[in-house]
Scaffold this active site. Structure first.
Site, PDB file in Angstrom:
ATOM      1  N   ASP A   1       0.758  -1.281  -0.083  1.00 31.12           N
ATOM      2  CA  ASP A   1      -0.094  -0.104  -0.054  1.00 31.12           C
ATOM      3  C   ASP A   1       0.868   1.264  -0.088  1.00 31.12           C
ATOM      4  O   ASP A   1       1.851   1.314   0.667  1.00 31.12           O
ATOM      5  CB  ASP A   1      -1.021   0.183   1.217  1.00 31.12           C
ATOM      6  CG  ASP A   1      -2.041   1.148   1.066  1.00 31.12           C
ATOM      7  OD1 ASP A   1      -3.070   0.847   0.311  1.00 31.12           O
ATOM      8  OD2 ASP A   1      -1.903   2.191   1.833  1.00 31.12           O
TER       9      ASP A   1
ATOM     10  N   GLU B   1       0.840   5.705   0.053  1.00 37.13           N
ATOM     11  CA  GLU B   1       0.344   7.082   0.120  1.00 37.13           C
ATOM     12  C   GLU B   1       0.941   7.995  -0.791  1.00 37.13           C
ATOM     13  O   GLU B   1       2.118   7.758  -1.036  1.00 37.13           O
ATOM     14  CB  GLU B   1       0.214   7.397   1.739  1.00 37.13           C
ATOM     15  CG  GLU B   1      -0.322   6.541   2.537  1.00 37.13           C
ATOM     16  CD  GLU B   1      -1.803   6.190   2.152  1.00 37.13           C
ATOM     17  OE1 GLU B   1      -2.501   7.019   1.428  1.00 37.13           O
ATOM     18  OE2 GLU B   1      -2.372   5.176   2.506  1.00 37.13           O
TER      19      GLU B   1
ATOM     20  N   HIS C   1      -5.890   4.834   5.768  1.00 33.11           N
ATOM     21  CA  HIS C   1      -5.410   5.636   4.902  1.00 33.11           C
ATOM     22  C   HIS C   1      -3.955   6.051   5.304  1.00 33.11           C
ATOM     23  O   HIS C   1      -3.246   6.939   4.953  1.00 33.11           O
ATOM     24  CB  HIS C   1      -6.081   7.115   4.860  1.00 33.11           C
ATOM     25  CG  HIS C   1      -7.576   6.967   4.277  1.00 33.11           C
ATOM     26  ND1 HIS C   1      -7.794   6.233   3.238  1.00 33.11           N
ATOM     27  CD2 HIS C   1      -8.951   7.217   5.260  1.00 33.11           C
ATOM     28  CE1 HIS C   1      -9.226   6.155   3.285  1.00 33.11           C
ATOM     29  NE2 HIS C   1      -9.700   6.806   4.073  1.00 33.11           N
TER      30      HIS C   1
ATOM     31  N   ASP D   1      -3.549  -0.248   6.012  1.00 36.87           N
ATOM     32  CA  ASP D   1      -4.277  -0.468   4.961  1.00 36.87           C
ATOM     33  C   ASP D   1      -3.944  -1.855   4.447  1.00 36.87           C
ATOM     34  O   ASP D   1      -4.516  -2.648   3.932  1.00 36.87           O
ATOM     35  CB  ASP D   1      -4.364   0.904   3.703  1.00 36.87           C
ATOM     36  CG  ASP D   1      -5.378   1.710   4.008  1.00 36.87           C
ATOM     37  OD1 ASP D   1      -6.066   1.582   5.111  1.00 36.87           O
ATOM     38  OD2 ASP D   1      -5.344   2.813   3.420  1.00 36.87           O
TER      39      ASP D   1
END
Length: 469
Positions: free
Chosen positions: A11, A13, A149, A154
């Site tokens: 994951d 960001e 998030h 996540d």
């Protein structure tokens, strides 16, 4: 267990949704071998650019938090080792995969891996459910997420979901679903990985670009990502679409708060840019209406053309119809002449200035050209015949505001419209009055037809807010 032997659950960001233009701010990887987590790794990374405020609020990752974090180049070897010889797993996987692939390419390193998308896996295993976002999966299975998030929070949820799926289905069922979830989507060969997956599934306008900054095509949709991906579905592409796909090197988009905003924005942008592959909505300078001119001469053409494009409808007087070509107007006039026994010569659709017209000789004209009726009677009948063929009356007393709001993005827009003219779109209702004071009224037949279709729906008319002057 039918899961692949080695998995890398990933994951990211990021600073935005574009895998070429935007940058990574946090990475988490769970290395799974034979169904067991053998390594957990995560790190913030300095993107080298400002993190937009909306992204900071969404993820909680601020510029200050990444200021002293290592750049991606310093983490690349560790990330590469975690992903090596493993199936790349992520939610909307091509998005995360595209970001990492582009980050490695900027270093001159070519990264490739088999990709398994957990959105597609959820759809394949649970077709009875309509929502397959991470929040929906957490709610459906009662999964725990310590930091939604954030990258590791996540990634943990994704592994919990996959473990439940592996335990809940026979191996052959799971294998078929995984094969489906690993299928590579159709895409233009020149488009970077992850661009399509990074597009929002919300209303707006999208742009296809080739080698330069002139759009090849501009389109609109209530769900941008789904619509753009449908362009490149192998079973739907015809010759023209396949040719366009080969030319595409870049895709951009602009979100709106609703469908009407997307329709209006598309219409304006197509006329401005005139993309090669757009056939509709191109600007036509020759749209005109017709006006009956008083004349006592029996064989005179009593219809004059009135230019409509970019004119102010508030200044029109006794204008009928809206035509793109002379042929379009003449076809209507021939129809009316036949229905109402009008003189084709007086309407300007039959040449000649001596003797009675051909239609009179065939008993299809009441005889103004032969002195059998007065010009006043003929022209009154002509005006009555044209009356129902003009631009539709504006349904309101003055300008209106049409609000739209997208609950998923929180975006609001207020469209200012009057006399079938699109005047402005504002982000707040308070700005509408100021926009009206400086608005330019310019009739556009495509906008007119768009608005007529839109307001044909009762729900759309009920959403209108008239503006008091």
């Amino acid at each position: 267990m039918a899961l692949p032997q080695r998995l890398a659950v990933v994951d990211l960001e990021t600073t935005g949704a574009h895998p070429v233009r935007d940058r990574i701010t946090e990475i988490a990887v769970l290395r799974i071998e034979d169904g067991e987590v053998v390594e957990r790794w995560s790190s913030l990374t300095n993107p080298g650019v400002h993190i937009p405020g909306t992204i900071q609020n969404f993820t909680g990752i601020t510029d200050a938090m990444v200021a002293d974090a290592p750049p991606f180049e310093a983490l690349a070897d560790a990330v590469w080792a975690l992903l090596d010889d493993a199936v790349f797993v992520a939610h909307n996987a091509r998005f995360d995969y595209g970001f990492l692939k582009n980050a490695f390419e900027r270093m001159g390193r070519q990264f490739d891996a088999p990709v398994l998308c957990t959105v597609k896996l959820s759809r394949a295993l649970y077709p009875g459910h309509h929502r397959h976002g991470l929040d929906a999966i957490i709610e459906r299975f009662g999964l725990s997420c310590e930091a939604r998030h954030r990258a590791m929070g996540d990634a943990d949820v994704l592994w919990q979901f996959m473990a439940q799926a592996a335990a809940g289905f026979p191996d052959d069922t799971l294998e078929r679903a995984i094969d489906k979830a690993m299928k590579r989507p159709s895409r233009p060969p020149g488009l970077p990985e992850g661009v399509l997956e990074g597009m929002p599934d919300s209303p707006g306008v999208y742009f296809f670009y080739g080698e330069n900054d002139l759009p090849l095509y501009i389109g609109k949709s209530k769900r941008i990502r789904a619509r753009v991906m449908s362009h490149f579905a192998a079973d739907r592409m015809n010759g023209k679409e396949a040719e366009m796909a080969r030319q595409i090197r870049r895709v951009e988009w602009e979100q709106t708060a609703g469908e009407l905003g997307a329709l209006l924005l598309e219409a304006c942008l197509v006329k401005h840019h005139k993309p090669l592959h757009n056939r509709m909505l191109r600007k036509n300078e020759d749209v005109f209406g017709l006006r009956v001119v008083t004349s006592n001469k029996r064989k005179a053409n009593v219809l004059e053309r009135v230019p409509l494009t970019d004119s102010d409808p508030r200044e029109w007087s006794d204008v009928f119809g809206a035509f793109r070509t002379k042929k379009e107007a003449d076809n209507l006039l021939r129809e009316l002449a036949l229905l109402y026994k009008l003189c084709p010569r007086r309407l300007g659709i039959e040449p000649g200035r001596t003797g009675a017209c051909m239609a009179y000789q065939m008993k299809r004209c009441a005889g103004v050209c032969a002195g059998k009726e007065s010009t006043e009677d003929h022209d009154a009948r002509l005006s009555a015949a044209l009356a129902g063929k003009g631009i539709k009356p504006w349904p309101w007393d003055g300008p209106i505001c049409v609000p739209e709001h997208d609950e998923n993005t929180g975006r609001s827009e207020f469209h200012l419209i009057d006399r079938w003219c699109y005047l402005a779109t504002e982000r707040t209702e308070a700005d509408v009055a100021d926009a009206l004071s400086g608005a330019r009224y310019a009739f556009d037949i495509d906008i007119y037809r768009l608005l007529v279709r839109w307001f044909d729906a009762l729900a759309h008319r009920q959403n209108v807010a008239p503006i008091a002057l």
